[in-house]
Design a protein around this motif. Sequence first.
Motif, PDB file in Angstrom:
ATOM      1  N   GLY A 129       0.810  -1.206   0.000  1.00 53.60           N
ATOM      2  CA  GLY A 129       0.000   0.000   0.000  1.00 53.60           C
ATOM      3  C   GLY A 129       0.848   1.263   0.000  1.00 53.60           C
ATOM      4  O   GLY A 129       0.515   2.251  -0.663  1.00 53.60           O
ATOM      5  N   GLN A 130       1.949   1.217   0.730  1.00 57.40           N
ATOM      6  CA  GLN A 130       2.863   2.361   0.729  1.00 57.40           C
ATOM      7  C   GLN A 130       3.479   2.567  -0.650  1.00 57.40           C
ATOM      8  O   GLN A 130       3.614   3.687  -1.140  1.00 57.40           O
ATOM      9  CB  GLN A 130       3.954   2.149   1.786  1.00 57.40           C
ATOM     10  N   ASP A 131       3.851   1.465  -1.287  1.00 57.89           N
ATOM     11  CA  ASP A 131       4.458   1.575  -2.613  1.00 57.89           C
ATOM     12  C   ASP A 131       3.450   2.091  -3.636  1.00 57.89           C
ATOM     13  O   ASP A 131       3.804   2.848  -4.545  1.00 57.89           O
ATOM     14  CB  ASP A 131       4.997   0.209  -3.055  1.00 57.89           C
ATOM     15  N   ALA A 132       2.193   1.704  -3.484  1.00 56.67           N
ATOM     16  CA  ALA A 132       1.171   2.089  -4.457  1.00 56.67           C
ATOM     17  C   ALA A 132       0.977   3.603  -4.535  1.00 56.67           C
ATOM     18  O   ALA A 132       0.542   4.118  -5.579  1.00 56.67           O
ATOM     19  CB  ALA A 132      -0.159   1.421  -4.116  1.00 56.67           C
ATOM     20  N   THR A 133       1.302   4.326  -3.492  1.00 58.96           N
ATOM     21  CA  THR A 133       1.157   5.786  -3.525  1.00 58.96           C
ATOM     22  C   THR A 133       2.128   6.420  -4.506  1.00 58.96           C
ATOM     23  O   THR A 133       1.954   7.584  -4.884  1.00 58.96           O
ATOM     24  CB  THR A 133       1.379   6.390  -2.122  1.00 58.96           C
ATOM     25  N   ARG A 134       3.132   5.659  -4.951  1.00 59.96           N
ATOM     26  CA  ARG A 134       4.141   6.201  -5.874  1.00 59.96           C
ATOM     27  C   ARG A 134       3.967   5.681  -7.302  1.00 59.96           C
ATOM     28  O   ARG A 134       4.776   5.981  -8.172  1.00 59.96           O
ATOM     29  CB  ARG A 134       5.546   5.859  -5.364  1.00 59.96           C
ATOM     30  N   TRP A 135       2.907   4.918  -7.553  1.00 64.04           N
ATOM     31  CA  TRP A 135       2.716   4.386  -8.901  1.00 64.04           C
ATOM     32  C   TRP A 135       2.336   5.499  -9.880  1.00 64.04           C
ATOM     33  O   TRP A 135       1.561   6.401  -9.563  1.00 64.04           O
ATOM     34  CB  TRP A 135       1.609   3.333  -8.907  1.00 64.04           C
ATOM     35  N   THR A 136       2.891   5.408 -11.067  1.00 64.07           N
ATOM     36  CA  THR A 136       2.530   6.298 -12.172  1.00 64.07           C
ATOM     37  C   THR A 136       2.054   5.437 -13.339  1.00 64.07           C
ATOM     38  O   THR A 136       2.249   4.217 -13.355  1.00 64.07           O
ATOM     39  CB  THR A 136       3.724   7.145 -12.630  1.00 64.07           C
ATOM     40  N   ASP A 137       1.454   6.074 -14.332  1.00 62.50           N
ATOM     41  CA  ASP A 137       1.032   5.323 -15.511  1.00 62.50           C
ATOM     42  C   ASP A 137       2.217   4.604 -16.146  1.00 62.50           C
ATOM     43  O   ASP A 137       2.115   3.432 -16.536  1.00 62.50           O
ATOM     44  CB  ASP A 137       0.397   6.257 -16.534  1.00 62.50           C
ATOM     45  N   GLU A 138       3.329   5.289 -16.272  1.00 64.68           N
ATOM     46  CA  GLU A 138       4.506   4.695 -16.915  1.00 64.68           C
ATOM     47  C   GLU A 138       5.041   3.515 -16.110  1.00 64.68           C
ATOM     48  O   GLU A 138       5.387   2.466 -16.671  1.00 64.68           O
ATOM     49  CB  GLU A 138       5.605   5.745 -17.087  1.00 64.68           C
ATOM     50  N   ASP A 139       5.111   3.686 -14.796  1.00 62.58           N
ATOM     51  CA  ASP A 139       5.591   2.610 -13.925  1.00 62.58           C
ATOM     52  C   ASP A 139       4.695   1.382 -14.052  1.00 62.58           C
ATOM     53  O   ASP A 139       5.175   0.252 -14.240  1.00 62.58           O
ATOM     54  CB  ASP A 139       5.615   3.111 -12.479  1.00 62.58           C
ATOM     55  N   LEU A 140       3.384   1.583 -13.985  1.00 60.97           N
ATOM     56  CA  LEU A 140       2.449   0.478 -14.103  1.00 60.97           C
ATOM     57  C   LEU A 140       2.564  -0.206 -15.457  1.00 60.97           C
ATOM     58  O   LEU A 140       2.606  -1.437 -15.554  1.00 60.97           O
ATOM     59  CB  LEU A 140       1.016   0.974 -13.899  1.00 60.97           C
ATOM     60  N   ARG A 141       2.626   0.603 -16.512  1.00 58.00           N
ATOM     61  CA  ARG A 141       2.671   0.036 -17.858  1.00 58.00           C
ATOM     62  C   ARG A 141       3.945  -0.783 -18.062  1.00 58.00           C
ATOM     63  O   ARG A 141       3.899  -1.894 -18.620  1.00 58.00           O
ATOM     64  CB  ARG A 141       2.581   1.156 -18.893  1.00 58.00           C
ATOM     65  N   ASN A 142       5.069  -0.264 -17.607  1.00 58.68           N
ATOM     66  CA  ASN A 142       6.330  -0.976 -17.807  1.00 58.68           C
ATOM     67  C   ASN A 142       6.364  -2.294 -17.040  1.00 58.68           C
ATOM     68  O   ASN A 142       6.793  -3.330 -17.568  1.00 58.68           O
ATOM     69  CB  ASN A 142       7.506  -0.096 -17.368  1.00 58.68           C
ATOM     70  N   ARG A 143       5.913  -2.264 -15.785  1.00 60.72           N
ATOM     71  CA  ARG A 143       5.964  -3.480 -14.965  1.00 60.72           C
ATOM     72  C   ARG A 143       4.978  -4.534 -15.480  1.00 60.72           C
ATOM     73  O   ARG A 143       5.307  -5.719 -15.600  1.00 60.72           O
ATOM     74  CB  ARG A 143       5.668  -3.143 -13.501  1.00 60.72           C
ATOM     75  N   ALA A 144       3.753  -4.103 -15.783  1.00 60.71           N
ATOM     76  CA  ALA A 144       2.749  -5.057 -16.257  1.00 60.71           C
ATOM     77  C   ALA A 144       3.118  -5.618 -17.628  1.00 60.71           C
ATOM     78  O   ALA A 144       2.889  -6.805 -17.908  1.00 60.71           O
ATOM     79  CB  ALA A 144       1.378  -4.385 -16.311  1.00 60.71           C
ATOM     80  N   THR A 145       3.702  -4.786 -18.479  1.00 63.99           N
ATOM     81  CA  THR A 145       4.143  -5.258 -19.794  1.00 63.99           C
ATOM     82  C   THR A 145       5.216  -6.328 -19.645  1.00 63.99           C
ATOM     83  O   THR A 145       5.213  -7.338 -20.364  1.00 63.99           O
ATOM     84  CB  THR A 145       4.667  -4.093 -20.641  1.00 63.99           C
ATOM     85  N   GLU A 146       6.134  -6.132 -18.713  1.00 60.35           N
ATOM     86  CA  GLU A 146       7.151  -7.158 -18.474  1.00 60.35           C
ATOM     87  C   GLU A 146       6.505  -8.466 -18.025  1.00 60.35           C
ATOM     88  O   GLU A 146       6.875  -9.550 -18.485  1.00 60.35           O
ATOM     89  CB  GLU A 146       8.151  -6.679 -17.418  1.00 60.35           C
ATOM     90  N   GLY A 147       5.521  -8.377 -17.141  1.00 59.96           N
ATOM     91  CA  GLY A 147       4.831  -9.577 -16.694  1.00 59.96           C
ATOM     92  C   GLY A 147       4.109 -10.282 -17.828  1.00 59.96           C
ATOM     93  O   GLY A 147       4.182 -11.515 -17.966  1.00 59.96           O
TER      94      GLY A 147
END
Length: 392
Positions: A78-96
């Motif tokens: 939950g603490q980490d989620a406060t720092r998520w950005t569109d780019e961060d989400l897209r890059n991580r999910a794309t890798e997965g």
Amino acid sequence: MTDKRARLQGITLAGQSGFWDLEQEAGRITALRPTPTGGGGYVMPLLADVHTHLDKTMTAPRMPHRAQSLFDAIEIMGQDATRWTDEDLRNRATEGLAKAYHHGTALMRSHVDWSHADAPRSWHVLNELAQDWRGRVDLQLSSLTALDDLARIGADIAPALRRDGGILGAFVYRNDDLATHLKTVFDLAETHDLHLDFHVDEGLDTEAQGIDAIIDETARRGMASRVLCGHGCALSVRDPAEVETLLGRAAEAGIGLTVLPGANSYLQDAGPGRTPRLRGLAPLREAAAAGVPVMLGSDNVRDGFFPYGDYDLIDVLRMGVLMGHLPPEDWLDGISARPAAWMGHDLSLRSGGPADFIHFDATDLNDVISRPSAVRRVWRDGAVLSPFHGDL
């Protein structure tokens, strides 16, 4: 490598006895014929991962410490989620998604944390990725909201899910006023024609009996094949006779069960400086014997809940086989046909069907499970995918 025409000779085919020749042309299987000679490797259908968390994935290096419990993991994520950005989400999910694709996964369902009335940024990003990846990894999305919150904001979430083709999901663990809140969730599902996917009883407390109430409500509403329950860790410590009766009721109600051997064995009974004794593995063999459709999923991959994994369902099956003492060939459907059907798809291999399959340099599935280094070739549309090295 692209083959307009290709033939695999003397293969062992998942779910079939003897040896087979497989012929394909222009991306379709043109023939499957018995043959007297083997030695051509082992072929299985593509895979379906019905329980993942792409919004959290690949964040393990950012965690402040190893989670000591489920709720500790929830806190640090939950603490980490406060720092998520569109780019961060897209890059991580794309890798997965890329990892899953190159391991042979064709279908995936990802839960997305949703704690306010408005859709989170991760929902928007993952919906965009679902469009981008269609035909490679067909991605379903399920909201994930604490049950008490869902009873409060579900009326805002449900229409958005209906619009986007999503699944309504809730986290259920020792909730007050459980029956009333579940009634609200089922009402939303019926009103908006939604399927349900619960994180339920994810702990080792014998008093965690949310799945009992879910079974009752599913049976009462006649919602067979529309309600999936994930985790069920508390079933591993409840009275066996009581669990046997409960699983029979679950089968009659038409509920599915997803077992997550990775994160559950990592978080349950965890503690600093000690070896865990209780691993939280739901009684999957007993559930299957009772007639419950049982599936296995990757769950969390390289995040605060589970810092390992690679979106490789063969590795998930290997964990399940070892931890649950499962006969491998009897459980391949748990990562392929069964979750695929639950998600509305058919991955079976047949003459005239797409030339999409996985080919191992192995004699059978037991050999695949025994040798993680066995060479794997993933065929999509009649071509072997190039190895994945992190580039798309």
